[in-house]
Design a protein around this motif. Structure first.
Motif, PDB file in Angstrom:
ATOM      1  N   SER A  21     124.435  91.998 -20.104  1.00  0.00           N
ATOM      2  CA  SER A  21     125.185  91.213 -21.092  1.00  0.00           C
ATOM      3  C   SER A  21     126.176  90.405 -20.390  1.00  0.00           C
ATOM      4  O   SER A  21     126.773  90.608 -19.284  1.00  0.00           O
ATOM      5  N   CYS A  22     126.763  89.257 -20.940  1.00  0.00           N
ATOM      6  CA  CYS A  22     127.480  88.274 -20.533  1.00  0.00           C
ATOM      7  C   CYS A  22     128.751  87.741 -21.666  1.00  0.00           C
ATOM      8  O   CYS A  22     127.945  87.270 -22.549  1.00  0.00           O
ATOM      9  N   ALA A  23     129.756  88.078 -21.509  1.00  0.00           N
ATOM     10  CA  ALA A  23     130.720  87.673 -22.523  1.00  0.00           C
ATOM     11  C   ALA A  23     131.447  86.678 -22.119  1.00  0.00           C
ATOM     12  O   ALA A  23     131.887  86.356 -21.168  1.00  0.00           O
ATOM     13  N   ALA A  50     117.389  80.777 -17.596  1.00  0.00           N
ATOM     14  CA  ALA A  50     118.456  79.857 -18.357  1.00  0.00           C
ATOM     15  C   ALA A  50     118.024  79.817 -19.632  1.00  0.00           C
ATOM     16  O   ALA A  50     116.868  79.948 -20.058  1.00  0.00           O
ATOM     17  N   PHE A  51     118.913  79.397 -20.636  1.00  0.00           N
ATOM     18  CA  PHE A  51     118.852  79.126 -22.170  1.00  0.00           C
ATOM     19  C   PHE A  51     119.498  78.005 -22.290  1.00  0.00           C
ATOM     20  O   PHE A  51     120.882  77.909 -22.342  1.00  0.00           O
ATOM     21  N   SER A  71     118.447  85.828 -23.874  1.00  0.00           N
ATOM     22  CA  SER A  71     118.867  85.666 -25.121  1.00  0.00           C
ATOM     23  C   SER A  71     120.322  85.085 -25.189  1.00  0.00           C
ATOM     24  O   SER A  71     120.955  85.443 -24.346  1.00  0.00           O
ATOM     25  N   ARG A  72     120.620  84.703 -26.402  1.00  0.00           N
ATOM     26  CA  ARG A  72     122.089  84.415 -26.656  1.00  0.00           C
ATOM     27  C   ARG A  72     122.458  84.700 -28.108  1.00  0.00           C
ATOM     28  O   ARG A  72     121.717  84.285 -28.899  1.00  0.00           O
ATOM     29  N   ASP A  73     123.369  84.936 -28.181  1.00  0.00           N
ATOM     30  CA  ASP A  73     124.272  85.048 -29.358  1.00  0.00           C
ATOM     31  C   ASP A  73     125.366  84.095 -29.554  1.00  0.00           C
ATOM     32  O   ASP A  73     126.579  84.548 -29.069  1.00  0.00           O
ATOM     33  N   ASN A  74     125.321  83.058 -30.130  1.00  0.00           N
ATOM     34  CA  ASN A  74     126.567  82.039 -30.194  1.00  0.00           C
ATOM     35  C   ASN A  74     127.617  82.504 -30.997  1.00  0.00           C
ATOM     36  O   ASN A  74     128.792  82.119 -30.640  1.00  0.00           O
ATOM     37  N   ALA A  75     127.342  83.180 -31.955  1.00  0.00           N
ATOM     38  CA  ALA A  75     128.220  83.758 -32.940  1.00  0.00           C
ATOM     39  C   ALA A  75     129.264  84.511 -32.171  1.00  0.00           C
ATOM     40  O   ALA A  75     130.531  84.764 -32.433  1.00  0.00           O
ATOM     41  N   LYS A  76     128.840  85.479 -31.093  1.00  0.00           N
ATOM     42  CA  LYS A  76     129.451  86.394 -30.413  1.00  0.00           C
ATOM     43  C   LYS A  76     129.745  85.758 -28.888  1.00  0.00           C
ATOM     44  O   LYS A  76     130.660  86.601 -28.223  1.00  0.00           O
ATOM     45  N   ASN A  77     129.842  84.728 -28.848  1.00  0.00           N
ATOM     46  CA  ASN A  77     129.763  84.139 -27.356  1.00  0.00           C
ATOM     47  C   ASN A  77     129.177  84.946 -26.334  1.00  0.00           C
ATOM     48  O   ASN A  77     129.847  85.245 -25.303  1.00  0.00           O
TER      49      ASN A  77
END
Length: 123
Positions: A21-23, A50-51, A71-77
């Protein structure tokens, strides 16, 4: 300035799975290209995945395609790297990176980097 913090690394046996994970802290996360790179002992940093910010396109190194998923979750950065069927050659420090431009596979085009998280795969 954008700050990135990776987590989820560890020691596991070949064939196992791990999720990194990356925050990210900072504004306009959804506009950044997010990437994962890795660097093994005595080796140069290499592209993993990359995404893109626009269009939802993903890119993978040939060595991990079919095994890793970004994958990425933009709402959670946050951005993730799901790693399956791990091999000993996957052992490396894994880095999360962000680009404000059009970077994809070139590390030199990324603007921000995390501190890295160690992944060790035993055979």
């Amino acid at each position: 300035q954008v700050q990135l913090v990776e987590s989820g690394g560890g020691l596991l046996q070949a064939g196992g799975s791990l999720r990194l994970s990356c925050a990210a802290s900072g504004r306009a996360f959804s506009n950044y290209v997010m990437g994962w790179f890795r660097q093994g002992p005595g080796k140069e940093r290499e592209f993993v995945a990359a995404f893109s910010a626009r269009g939802g396109s993903t890119y993978y190194a040939a060595s991990v395609k079919g095994r890793f998923t970004i994958s990425r979750d933009n709402a959670k950065n946050m951005v993730f790297l799901q790693m399956n069927s791990l091999k000993a050659e996957d052992t490396a420090v894994y880095y999360c990176a962000a680009s404000t431009g059009w970077a994809t596979i070139s590390a030199r085009d990324y603007d921000y980097w995390g501190q890295g998280t160690q992944v060790t795969v035993s055979s």
